[in-house]
Write a protein that holds these residues in place. Structure first.
Motif, PDB file in Angstrom:
ATOM      1  N   VAL A 104       1.387  -1.337   0.250  1.00  0.00           N
ATOM      2  CA  VAL A 104       0.045   0.332   0.036  1.00  0.00           C
ATOM      3  C   VAL A 104       1.193   1.438  -0.012  1.00  0.00           C
ATOM      4  N   LEU A 140      -5.389   2.206  -2.437  1.00  0.00           N
ATOM      5  CA  LEU A 140      -5.797   1.207  -2.351  1.00  0.00           C
ATOM      6  C   LEU A 140      -6.424   0.209  -3.085  1.00  0.00           C
ATOM      7  N   LYS A 141      -6.961   1.977  -4.551  1.00  0.00           N
ATOM      8  CA  LYS A 141      -7.499   0.777  -5.761  1.00  0.00           C
ATOM      9  C   LYS A 141      -6.686   0.052  -6.303  1.00  0.00           C
ATOM     10  N   SER A 145      -3.407  -1.399  -5.248  1.00  0.00           N
ATOM     11  CA  SER A 145      -3.411  -2.801  -4.559  1.00  0.00           C
ATOM     12  C   SER A 145      -4.353  -3.575  -4.356  1.00  0.00           C
ATOM     13  N   GLU A 146      -5.244  -3.425  -4.682  1.00  0.00           N
ATOM     14  CA  GLU A 146      -6.673  -3.782  -4.699  1.00  0.00           C
ATOM     15  C   GLU A 146      -6.532  -4.677  -5.640  1.00  0.00           C
ATOM     16  N   ASN A 147      -6.540  -3.869  -6.781  1.00  0.00           N
ATOM     17  CA  ASN A 147      -6.334  -4.615  -7.626  1.00  0.00           C
ATOM     18  C   ASN A 147      -5.134  -5.876  -7.791  1.00  0.00           C
ATOM     19  N   VAL A 201      -3.981  -7.101  -5.756  1.00  0.00           N
ATOM     20  CA  VAL A 201      -4.301  -8.367  -4.617  1.00  0.00           C
ATOM     21  C   VAL A 201      -5.196  -9.786  -4.964  1.00  0.00           C
ATOM     22  N   ASN A 202      -6.554  -8.496  -6.144  1.00  0.00           N
ATOM     23  CA  ASN A 202      -6.960  -9.672  -7.147  1.00  0.00           C
ATOM     24  C   ASN A 202      -6.924 -10.636  -7.896  1.00  0.00           C
TER      25      ASN A 202
END
Length: 127
Positions: free
Chosen positions: A38, A118-119, A121-123, A125-126
């Motif tokens: 992050v 956050l977007k 890092s979320e991308n 992780v997914n």
């Protein structure tokens, strides 16, 4: 200024700043094969929010707004001096408004960078 005027000004001005600081291409990819943290995504989003064409308009909006606030309160002082009205100087209030506006714009910038980080890092992780 009354509280309602300040709230309306803050909503309109903040909306313009968010529009100018958001890049046209909303790609949130970070180069590299390693796992993205992050903090790395936050640093990347800080630079990505500044390094595009619309960010110049955000800076211009901030500078022009600060200039108008200062000139408004100076003109009130000049008017009072020319017409013999004894009142306190408006400079402390102008400085307060200018500092508040600068802090508001920095807060918006940091919140946009956090949202983008956050977007991204979320991308990652997914995947």
């Amino acid at each position: 200024m009354s509280f309602v005027e300040l709230v309306v000004f803050g909503i309109v001005w903040g909306g313009l700043m968010v529009y100018f600081l958001t890049p046209f291409n909303n790609k949130t990819n970070i180069e590299g094969n390693s796992k993205v943290t992050v903090s790395k995504a936050f640093k990347e989003s800080l630079t990505r929010l500044i390094l595009h064409k619309k960010a110049i308009l955000a800076l211009l909006l901030l500078i022009i707004t600060l200039n108008f606030i200062w000139s408004y309160f100076i003109s009130i002082d000049d008017y009072n001096n020319l017409h013999g009205v004894t009142s306190e100087s408006g400079k402390p209030q102008a400085i307060f408004y200018m500092i508040s506006l600068t802090l508001y714009s920095v807060t918006l910038y940091i919140l946009l960078a956090v949202r983008r980080a956050l977007k991204s890092s979320e991308n990652w992780v997914n995947r």
